[in-house]
Design a protein around this motif. Structure first.
Motif, PDB file in Angstrom:
ATOM      1  N   MET A  87       3.515   2.549   7.328  1.00 37.28           N
ATOM      2  CA  MET A  87       4.312   1.336   7.474  1.00 37.28           C
ATOM      3  C   MET A  87       4.028   0.351   6.358  1.00 37.28           C
ATOM      4  O   MET A  87       2.974   0.401   5.733  1.00 37.28           O
ATOM      5  N   LEU A  88       4.993  -0.521   6.115  1.00 34.98           N
ATOM      6  CA  LEU A  88       4.818  -1.590   5.144  1.00 34.98           C
ATOM      7  C   LEU A  88       4.307  -2.821   5.867  1.00 34.98           C
ATOM      8  O   LEU A  88       4.940  -3.303   6.795  1.00 34.98           O
ATOM      9  N   ARG A 138      -1.683 -10.205  -1.794  1.00 37.63           N
ATOM     10  CA  ARG A 138      -0.636 -11.156  -1.389  1.00 37.63           C
ATOM     11  C   ARG A 138       0.778 -10.597  -1.502  1.00 37.63           C
ATOM     12  O   ARG A 138       1.679 -11.255  -2.002  1.00 37.63           O
ATOM     13  N   LYS A 139       0.969  -9.358  -1.053  1.00 35.35           N
ATOM     14  CA  LYS A 139       2.310  -8.790  -0.963  1.00 35.35           C
ATOM     15  C   LYS A 139       2.299  -7.643   0.032  1.00 35.35           C
ATOM     16  O   LYS A 139       1.251  -7.231   0.512  1.00 35.35           O
ATOM     17  N   LYS A 140       3.484  -7.133   0.339  1.00 33.44           N
ATOM     18  CA  LYS A 140       3.596  -6.017   1.278  1.00 33.44           C
ATOM     19  C   LYS A 140       3.251  -4.720   0.556  1.00 33.44           C
ATOM     20  O   LYS A 140       3.729  -4.470  -0.540  1.00 33.44           O
ATOM     21  N   VAL A 141       2.402  -3.930   1.201  1.00 28.55           N
ATOM     22  CA  VAL A 141       2.025  -2.630   0.645  1.00 28.55           C
ATOM     23  C   VAL A 141       2.155  -1.569   1.726  1.00 28.55           C
ATOM     24  O   VAL A 141       2.251  -1.880   2.910  1.00 28.55           O
ATOM     25  N   LEU A 142       2.147  -0.326   1.321  1.00 23.83           N
ATOM     26  CA  LEU A 142       2.279   0.800   2.241  1.00 23.83           C
ATOM     27  C   LEU A 142       0.918   1.139   2.833  1.00 23.83           C
ATOM     28  O   LEU A 142      -0.043   1.383   2.110  1.00 23.83           O
ATOM     29  N   PHE A 143       0.840   1.142   4.161  1.00 17.50           N
ATOM     30  CA  PHE A 143      -0.368   1.563   4.874  1.00 17.50           C
ATOM     31  C   PHE A 143      -0.131   2.952   5.415  1.00 17.50           C
ATOM     32  O   PHE A 143       0.840   3.183   6.126  1.00 17.50           O
ATOM     33  N   LEU A 144      -1.005   3.884   5.091  1.00 20.35           N
ATOM     34  CA  LEU A 144      -0.900   5.257   5.562  1.00 20.35           C
ATOM     35  C   LEU A 144      -2.033   5.553   6.539  1.00 20.35           C
ATOM     36  O   LEU A 144      -3.135   5.040   6.383  1.00 20.35           O
ATOM     37  N   GLU A 145      -1.738   6.410   7.513  1.00 21.60           N
ATOM     38  CA  GLU A 145      -2.748   6.778   8.484  1.00 21.60           C
ATOM     39  C   GLU A 145      -3.780   7.717   7.860  1.00 21.60           C
ATOM     40  O   GLU A 145      -3.436   8.626   7.116  1.00 21.60           O
ATOM     41  N   GLN A 146      -5.047   7.461   8.167  1.00 21.46           N
ATOM     42  CA  GLN A 146      -6.124   8.340   7.728  1.00 21.46           C
ATOM     43  C   GLN A 146      -6.971   8.709   8.914  1.00 21.46           C
ATOM     44  O   GLN A 146      -6.939   8.036   9.939  1.00 21.46           O
ATOM     45  N   LYS A 147      -7.730   9.775   8.774  1.00 24.25           N
ATOM     46  CA  LYS A 147      -8.635  10.172   9.848  1.00 24.25           C
ATOM     47  C   LYS A 147      -9.750   9.153   9.976  1.00 24.25           C
ATOM     48  O   LYS A 147     -10.173   8.565   8.993  1.00 24.25           O
TER      49      LYS A 147
END
Length: 43
Positions: A21-22, A29-38
Motif C-alpha cells: 500500500m501507499l 515527507r511523501k507517500k511511499v510504497l510499503f510492502l509486506e515482509q516476514k
C-alpha cells in the motif's frame, strides 16, 4: 521502499495475498510504497 527504517504494522487474514500500500512516510515527507515482509522471529 524508501528504506528509511520507518515501518507500519497491520493485521490481516493469512489467506490473503501479500499486502502492499501507499502510505505517508514522515522521514522523507511523501507517500511511499510499503510492502509486506516476514516478521523477524527469535529462534
Amino acid at each position: 521502499m524508501a528504506l528509511t527504517g520507518y515501518y507500519k504494522t497491520f493485521t490481516r487474514p493469512r489467506t490473503h495475498r501479500p499486502l502492499s500500500m501507499l502510505k505517508y512516510d514522515p522521514v522523507v515527507r511523501k507517500k511511499v510504497l510499503f510492502l509486506e515482509q516476514k516478521r523477524g522471529g527469535s529462534r
